[in-house]
Design a protein around this motif. Structure first.
Motif, mmCIF file in Angstrom:
data_model
loop_
_atom_site.group_PDB
_atom_site.id
_atom_site.type_symbol
_atom_site.label_atom_id
_atom_site.label_comp_id
_atom_site.label_asym_id
_atom_site.label_seq_id
_atom_site.Cartn_x
_atom_site.Cartn_y
_atom_site.Cartn_z
ATOM 1 N N VAL A 1 9.758 0.066 12.882
ATOM 2 C CA VAL A 1 10.652 -0.976 12.446
ATOM 3 C C VAL A 1 11.998 -0.328 12.147
ATOM 4 O O VAL A 1 12.068 0.647 11.402
ATOM 5 C CB VAL A 1 10.099 -1.677 11.185
ATOM 6 N N TYR A 2 13.048 -0.859 12.735
ATOM 7 C CA TYR A 2 14.398 -0.315 12.594
ATOM 8 C C TYR A 2 14.393 1.153 13.020
ATOM 9 O O TYR A 2 13.985 1.477 14.109
ATOM 10 C CB TYR A 2 14.949 -0.529 11.184
ATOM 11 N N ASP A 3 14.771 2.079 12.109
ATOM 12 C CA ASP A 3 14.833 3.484 12.496
ATOM 13 C C ASP A 3 13.570 4.250 12.119
ATOM 14 O O ASP A 3 13.509 5.455 12.235
ATOM 15 C CB ASP A 3 16.052 4.145 11.849
ATOM 16 N N ARG A 4 12.527 3.539 11.688
ATOM 17 C CA ARG A 4 11.297 4.200 11.255
ATOM 18 C C ARG A 4 10.188 4.001 12.285
ATOM 19 O O ARG A 4 10.034 2.923 12.839
ATOM 20 C CB ARG A 4 10.843 3.638 9.918
ATOM 21 N N ALA A 5 9.398 5.048 12.455
ATOM 22 C CA ALA A 5 8.279 4.946 13.398
ATOM 23 C C ALA A 5 7.116 4.162 12.796
ATOM 24 O O ALA A 5 6.308 3.606 13.516
ATOM 25 C CB ALA A 5 7.807 6.346 13.785
ATOM 26 N N VAL A 6 7.026 4.127 11.459
ATOM 27 C CA VAL A 6 5.975 3.385 10.776
ATOM 28 C C VAL A 6 6.606 2.546 9.675
ATOM 29 O O VAL A 6 7.666 2.879 9.154
ATOM 30 C CB VAL A 6 4.895 4.315 10.181
ATOM 31 N N ASP A 7 5.923 1.470 9.306
ATOM 32 C CA ASP A 7 6.480 0.634 8.242
ATOM 33 C C ASP A 7 5.980 1.080 6.874
ATOM 34 O O ASP A 7 5.153 1.982 6.746
ATOM 35 C CB ASP A 7 6.185 -0.844 8.499
ATOM 36 N N SER A 8 6.480 0.436 5.822
ATOM 37 C CA SER A 8 6.155 0.846 4.456
ATOM 38 C C SER A 8 4.681 0.670 4.131
ATOM 39 O O SER A 8 4.117 1.454 3.369
ATOM 40 C CB SER A 8 7.019 0.076 3.452
ATOM 41 N N ARG A 9 4.027 -0.321 4.702
ATOM 42 C CA ARG A 9 2.595 -0.509 4.410
ATOM 43 C C ARG A 9 1.754 0.650 4.955
ATOM 44 O O ARG A 9 0.808 1.081 4.310
ATOM 45 C CB ARG A 9 2.102 -1.838 4.958
ATOM 46 N N VAL A 10 2.107 1.180 6.117
ATOM 47 C CA VAL A 10 1.388 2.328 6.665
ATOM 48 C C VAL A 10 1.641 3.558 5.796
ATOM 49 O O VAL A 10 0.713 4.315 5.484
ATOM 50 C CB VAL A 10 1.791 2.594 8.133
ATOM 51 N N LEU A 11 2.897 3.755 5.382
ATOM 52 C CA LEU A 11 3.205 4.891 4.510
ATOM 53 C C LEU A 11 2.453 4.786 3.189
ATOM 54 O O LEU A 11 1.892 5.765 2.702
ATOM 55 C CB LEU A 11 4.707 4.980 4.256
ATOM 56 N N ARG A 12 2.420 3.595 2.596
ATOM 57 C CA ARG A 12 1.699 3.417 1.332
ATOM 58 C C ARG A 12 0.209 3.684 1.504
ATOM 59 O O ARG A 12 -0.409 4.324 0.666
ATOM 60 C CB ARG A 12 1.913 2.014 0.793
ATOM 61 N N ALA A 13 -0.369 3.185 2.580
ATOM 62 C CA ALA A 13 -1.794 3.417 2.830
ATOM 63 C C ALA A 13 -2.067 4.915 2.989
ATOM 64 O O ALA A 13 -3.083 5.427 2.511
ATOM 65 C CB ALA A 13 -2.246 2.650 4.069
ATOM 66 N N THR A 14 -1.154 5.625 3.632
ATOM 67 C CA THR A 14 -1.304 7.069 3.811
ATOM 68 C C THR A 14 -1.187 7.795 2.481
ATOM 69 O O THR A 14 -2.030 8.629 2.137
ATOM 70 C CB THR A 14 -0.245 7.594 4.804
ATOM 71 N N PHE A 15 -0.145 7.479 1.697
ATOM 72 C CA PHE A 15 0.034 8.133 0.397
ATOM 73 C C PHE A 15 -1.125 7.830 -0.551
ATOM 74 O O PHE A 15 -1.511 8.667 -1.358
ATOM 75 C CB PHE A 15 1.357 7.737 -0.248
ATOM 76 N N ALA A 16 -1.707 6.640 -0.432
ATOM 77 C CA ALA A 16 -2.848 6.276 -1.280
ATOM 78 C C ALA A 16 -4.065 7.156 -0.968
ATOM 79 O O ALA A 16 -4.930 7.332 -1.824
ATOM 80 C CB ALA A 16 -3.196 4.801 -1.101
#
Length: 179
Positions: A1-16
């Motif tokens: 999305v935009y300049d990111r390869a992954v969105d915030s929900r994927v990042l949050r799931a990963t950090f969790a």
């Protein structure tokens, strides 16, 4: 999305997967609450937390001041100082963890407000609570209770809790077959 390869929900799931919910314990004063110099207010020291993979807290070198109430309470009151993650569509700033003051019920022996853990989309950690006596206009007679490291506000730990039940079941099944 935009300049990111992954969105915030994927990042949050990963950090969790990497950290449990809680306050990062270093420095020792991270997200520590204390009495403000005047009025019905507290300060929260700089620090970082993680809730459901979202990260937030108090950035910079200076503490944040939170007002508990604009008028003296009628009856003894406990105010909870919460870290709030709210990922519902109705939440205006769903990419943040916000500091939130929650006023408890007044009474002779008030209890601290319970953190909201109603859904996976809404999660609060209570940094602590402040007991304010009836009629107080500042916190000189109040008692501040920090709760970092307790069940209501644990320290963030590396890695999620690992469920080994299936590994054990598989090993038991293989051992039974071998016998």
């Amino acid at each position: 999305v935009y300049d990111r390869a992954v969105d915030s929900r994927v990042l949050r799931a990963t950090f969790a997967k990497f950290f449990t919910n809680g306050v990062f314990p270093s420095p020792g004063t991270a997200l520590q609450i204390g009495k403000a110099s005047t009025g019905l207010a507290v300060t929260v020291q700089p620090g970082i937390c993680i809730i459901n993979g979202a990260m937030g807290g108090v950035n910079g070198d200076d503490p944040v001041t939170l007002t508990l109430d604009t008028a003296a309470p009628q009856g003894n009151v406990c105010y909870g100082i919460m870290l709030r993650f709210d990922n519902t569509d109705s939440f205006a700033d769903s990419r943040s963890i916000l500091l939130n003051v929650v006023r408890g019920d007044a009474g002779e022996n008030p209890v601290p407000p319970t953190p909201d853990t109603s859904t996976p989309e809404v999660r609060e950690l209570r940094l602590g609570y402040v007991e304010v006596p009836s009629g107080a206009t500042d916190l000189s007679a109040a008692t501040v209770h920090n709760e970092k490291g307790l069940d209501v506000c644990p320290y963030a730990a590396p890695f999620e809790e690992i469920d080994l039940s299936q590994v054990v079941a598989d090993a038991q099944a293989e051992a039974s077959q071998a016998l």
